[in-house]
Design a protein around this motif. Structure first.
Motif, PDB file in Angstrom:
ATOM      1  N   ARG A   1       9.515  -8.838  -7.432  1.00 32.03           N
ATOM      2  CA  ARG A   1      10.391  -9.958  -7.076  1.00 32.03           C
ATOM      3  C   ARG A   1      10.004 -10.593  -5.737  1.00 32.03           C
ATOM      4  NH1 ARG A   1      14.797  -6.082  -8.298  1.00 32.03           N
ATOM      5  NH2 ARG A   1      15.091  -6.080 -10.557  1.00 32.03           N
ATOM      6  N   THR A   2       9.168  -9.922  -4.966  1.00 37.01           N
ATOM      7  CA  THR A   2       8.675 -10.501  -3.698  1.00 37.01           C
ATOM      8  C   THR A   2       7.300 -11.135  -3.875  1.00 37.01           C
ATOM      9  OG1 THR A   2       7.692  -8.396  -2.982  1.00 37.01           O
ATOM     10  CG2 THR A   2       9.986  -8.828  -2.342  1.00 37.01           C
ATOM     11  N   TYR A   3       6.790 -11.166  -5.098  1.00 36.04           N
ATOM     12  CA  TYR A   3       5.520 -11.818  -5.443  1.00 36.04           C
ATOM     13  C   TYR A   3       4.365 -11.358  -4.556  1.00 36.04           C
ATOM     14  CZ  TYR A   3       8.857 -14.760  -7.879  1.00 36.04           C
ATOM     15  OH  TYR A   3       9.877 -15.200  -8.681  1.00 36.04           O
ATOM     16  N   PRO A   4       4.083 -10.046  -4.552  1.00 33.85           N
ATOM     17  CA  PRO A   4       2.971  -9.565  -3.732  1.00 33.85           C
ATOM     18  C   PRO A   4       1.622 -10.003  -4.296  1.00 33.85           C
ATOM     19  CG  PRO A   4       3.775  -7.807  -5.123  1.00 33.85           C
ATOM     20  CD  PRO A   4       4.729  -8.969  -5.317  1.00 33.85           C
ATOM     21  N   ALA A   5       0.626 -10.073  -3.415  1.00 35.68           N
ATOM     22  CA  ALA A   5      -0.729 -10.405  -3.854  1.00 35.68           C
ATOM     23  C   ALA A   5      -1.401  -9.204  -4.503  1.00 35.68           C
ATOM     24  CB  ALA A   5      -1.554 -10.888  -2.662  1.00 35.68           C
ATOM     25  N   ALA A   6      -0.999  -7.995  -4.085  1.00 33.18           N
ATOM     26  CA  ALA A   6      -1.603  -6.786  -4.649  1.00 33.18           C
ATOM     27  C   ALA A   6      -0.656  -5.608  -4.444  1.00 33.18           C
ATOM     28  CB  ALA A   6      -2.955  -6.503  -4.002  1.00 33.18           C
ATOM     29  N   TYR A   7      -0.830  -4.579  -5.278  1.00 31.78           N
ATOM     30  CA  TYR A   7      -0.041  -3.346  -5.207  1.00 31.78           C
ATOM     31  C   TYR A   7      -1.056  -2.218  -5.296  1.00 31.78           C
ATOM     32  CZ  TYR A   7       4.096  -0.373  -6.065  1.00 31.78           C
ATOM     33  OH  TYR A   7       5.104   0.554  -5.965  1.00 31.78           O
ATOM     34  N   ILE A   8      -1.403  -1.622  -4.151  1.00 34.43           N
ATOM     35  CA  ILE A   8      -2.491  -0.653  -4.082  1.00 34.43           C
ATOM     36  C   ILE A   8      -1.926   0.756  -3.922  1.00 34.43           C
ATOM     37  CG2 ILE A   8      -4.557   0.054  -2.819  1.00 34.43           C
ATOM     38  CD1 ILE A   8      -4.855  -2.812  -1.862  1.00 34.43           C
ATOM     39  N   PRO A   9      -2.284   1.676  -4.805  1.00 37.05           N
ATOM     40  CA  PRO A   9      -1.795   3.054  -4.679  1.00 37.05           C
ATOM     41  C   PRO A   9      -2.545   3.818  -3.598  1.00 37.05           C
ATOM     42  CG  PRO A   9      -3.234   2.870  -6.588  1.00 37.05           C
ATOM     43  CD  PRO A   9      -3.085   1.479  -6.042  1.00 37.05           C
ATOM     44  N   LYS A  10      -1.838   4.746  -2.968  1.00 35.67           N
ATOM     45  CA  LYS A  10      -2.475   5.672  -2.030  1.00 35.67           C
ATOM     46  C   LYS A  10      -3.020   6.870  -2.816  1.00 35.67           C
ATOM     47  CE  LYS A  10       0.529   4.807   1.983  1.00 35.67           C
ATOM     48  NZ  LYS A  10       1.533   5.428   2.876  1.00 35.67           N
TER      49      LYS A  10
ATOM     50  N   LEU B   1       0.879  -1.168   0.000  1.00 41.07           N
ATOM     51  CA  LEU B   1       0.000   0.000   0.000  1.00 41.07           C
ATOM     52  C   LEU B   1       0.916   1.217   0.000  1.00 41.07           C
ATOM     53  CD1 LEU B   1      -2.901   1.093   0.244  1.00 41.07           C
ATOM     54  CD2 LEU B   1      -2.646   0.980   2.724  1.00 41.07           C
ATOM     55  N   THR B   2       1.067   1.879  -1.154  1.00 44.04           N
ATOM     56  CA  THR B   2       2.138   2.867  -1.296  1.00 44.04           C
ATOM     57  C   THR B   2       1.792   3.955  -2.308  1.00 44.04           C
ATOM     58  OG1 THR B   2       4.491   3.117  -1.850  1.00 44.04           O
ATOM     59  CG2 THR B   2       3.246   1.448  -3.062  1.00 44.04           C
ATOM     60  N   ALA B   3       2.461   5.088  -2.148  1.00 44.13           N
ATOM     61  CA  ALA B   3       2.307   6.175  -3.113  1.00 44.13           C
ATOM     62  C   ALA B   3       3.326   6.063  -4.242  1.00 44.13           C
ATOM     63  CB  ALA B   3       2.454   7.525  -2.405  1.00 44.13           C
ATOM     64  N   LEU B   4       4.285   5.153  -4.118  1.00 44.31           N
ATOM     65  CA  LEU B   4       5.334   5.000  -5.137  1.00 44.31           C
ATOM     66  C   LEU B   4       4.812   4.171  -6.307  1.00 44.31           C
ATOM     67  CD1 LEU B   4       8.430   4.277  -2.855  1.00 44.31           C
ATOM     68  CD2 LEU B   4       7.702   6.459  -3.850  1.00 44.31           C
ATOM     69  N   SER B   5       5.028   4.679  -7.506  1.00 41.92           N
ATOM     70  CA  SER B   5       4.535   3.960  -8.691  1.00 41.92           C
ATOM     71  C   SER B   5       5.538   3.980  -9.839  1.00 41.92           C
ATOM     72  CB  SER B   5       3.208   4.560  -9.157  1.00 41.92           C
ATOM     73  OG  SER B   5       3.364   5.939  -9.471  1.00 41.92           O
ATOM     74  N   ASP B   6       6.800   4.347  -9.554  1.00 47.11           N
ATOM     75  CA  ASP B   6       7.801   4.349 -10.618  1.00 47.11           C
ATOM     76  C   ASP B   6       8.155   2.917 -11.009  1.00 47.11           C
ATOM     77  OD1 ASP B   6      10.672   3.684  -9.135  1.00 47.11           O
ATOM     78  OD2 ASP B   6       9.228   4.694  -7.833  1.00 47.11           O
ATOM     79  N   GLN B   7       8.599   2.729 -12.219  1.00 50.81           N
ATOM     80  CA  GLN B   7       8.801   1.399 -12.763  1.00 50.81           C
ATOM     81  C   GLN B   7       9.875   0.615 -12.015  1.00 50.81           C
ATOM     82  OE1 GLN B   7       6.663   0.312 -15.025  1.00 50.81           O
ATOM     83  NE2 GLN B   7       7.547  -1.739 -14.747  1.00 50.81           N
ATOM     84  N   ASP B   8      10.943   1.281 -11.589  1.00 49.39           N
ATOM     85  CA  ASP B   8      12.005   0.579 -10.862  1.00 49.39           C
ATOM     86  C   ASP B   8      11.474  -0.015  -9.546  1.00 49.39           C
ATOM     87  OD1 ASP B   8      13.830   1.150 -12.812  1.00 49.39           O
ATOM     88  OD2 ASP B   8      14.708   2.881 -11.781  1.00 49.39           O
ATOM     89  N   THR B   9      10.669   0.777  -8.832  1.00 48.68           N
ATOM     90  CA  THR B   9      10.103   0.291  -7.571  1.00 48.68           C
ATOM     91  C   THR B   9       9.160  -0.876  -7.820  1.00 48.68           C
ATOM     92  OG1 THR B   9      10.253   2.484  -6.558  1.00 48.68           O
ATOM     93  CG2 THR B   9       8.719   0.927  -5.560  1.00 48.68           C
TER      94      THR B   9
END
Length: 266
Positions: free
Chosen positions: A100-109, A86-94
């Protein structure tokens, strides 16, 4: 039917104190338990090692020497659990590092509650499927009581997900955690099976025979065509009934010999 369920325990890693407090309150109102909150990686790791955690929700930009991705990497190296960023970061490198940690979801703030709720449910579901696909057990509503089918596309409304020494049972829109050793007994009720523990009672649209076959729990033994008891929870018995906690379970004639064989009479 559900009484006092054991909710999913969430570790929250967020360095914005107000957001962490708001998110904790929101998740608890949704029926989840906050196993702990941390604003840095070392603190998160300490909580994870001390507490029972079913799910990790982690910001990426946090305090301390580790960012959220490194924190997740260190935590899942100890024990794999589903992860939601759950993060405000959305750059491609991040994003590439996070993948690589195989998250279940990536939710923007800022997050949306409906999206977060769905992500939590899918995280638990997909984690169980990925780590123990052979244990997914579903029965169509119109199937005969003792027919078990495998659903490789995902769980239906009446799924049981088996992970290590506990199960997740689908109740309404949420998976409810039950530790196997906490089960007192199971009772068949038409096409349903009631799972009874000291703290909760869940009715599932699956047959008792199907559940016993798939759980493969040797200490859970049939004592009647409609009942199975956890031998470790038996307090006393006679020729006709078994005392399990405050409950009296019938001991059927056809099951009595098998029940007695579980004891070493000398």
């Amino acid at each position: 039917m559900m009484m006092n369920p054991a909710p999913i325990r969430i570790l929250l890693v967020e360095d914005e104190a107000i957001l962490a407090m708001e998110l904790s309150e929101t998740l608890e109102m949704e029926g989840y338990t906050i196993a702990g909150t941390a604003n840095n990686g070392q603190q998160a790791l300490t909580i994870f090692q001390r507490e029972s955690v079913d799910l990790l929700i982690c910001d990426i930009n946090i305090k301390g020497d580790w960012d959220g991705i490194e924190t997740v990497r260190r935590i899942i190296a100890i024990r794999a659990i589903p992860v939601i960023y759950l993060t405000a970061l959305s750059d491609q490198d991040t994003i590439e590092r996070a993948k690589r940690t195989y998250p279940a979801a990536y939710i923007p703030k800022p997050y949306n509650l409906n999206s977060l709720r769905l992500s939590i449910e899918m995280a638990i579901n997909n984690f169980a499927l990925r780590n123990s696909p052979a244990q997914l057990m579903t029965i169509p509503a119109d199937a005969p009581p003792d027919r078990v089918t495998e659903n490789r596309e995902g769980p239906t409304r009446d799924s049981i997900l088996l992970v290590d020494d506990y199960i997740f049972v689908k109740n309404n829109y949420r998976f409810v955690k039950i530790i196997l050793r906490d089960i007192l007994y199971m009772e068949a009720d038409n096409n349903y099976t009631v799972i009874q523990t000291n703290h909760q009672k869940l009715a599932i649209r699956q047959s008792l025979s199907a559940i016993l076959d798939r759980l493969n729990m040797p200490r859970l033994i049939r004592t009647h065509r409609s009942f199975a008891v956890n031998l470790d929870r038996v307090e006393s018995f006679n020729d006709y009934e078994i005392k399990v906690g405050d409950h009296e379970i019938p001991l059927g004639r056809n099951y009595k010999d098998e029940f007695l064989r579980q004891f070493d009479f000398r």
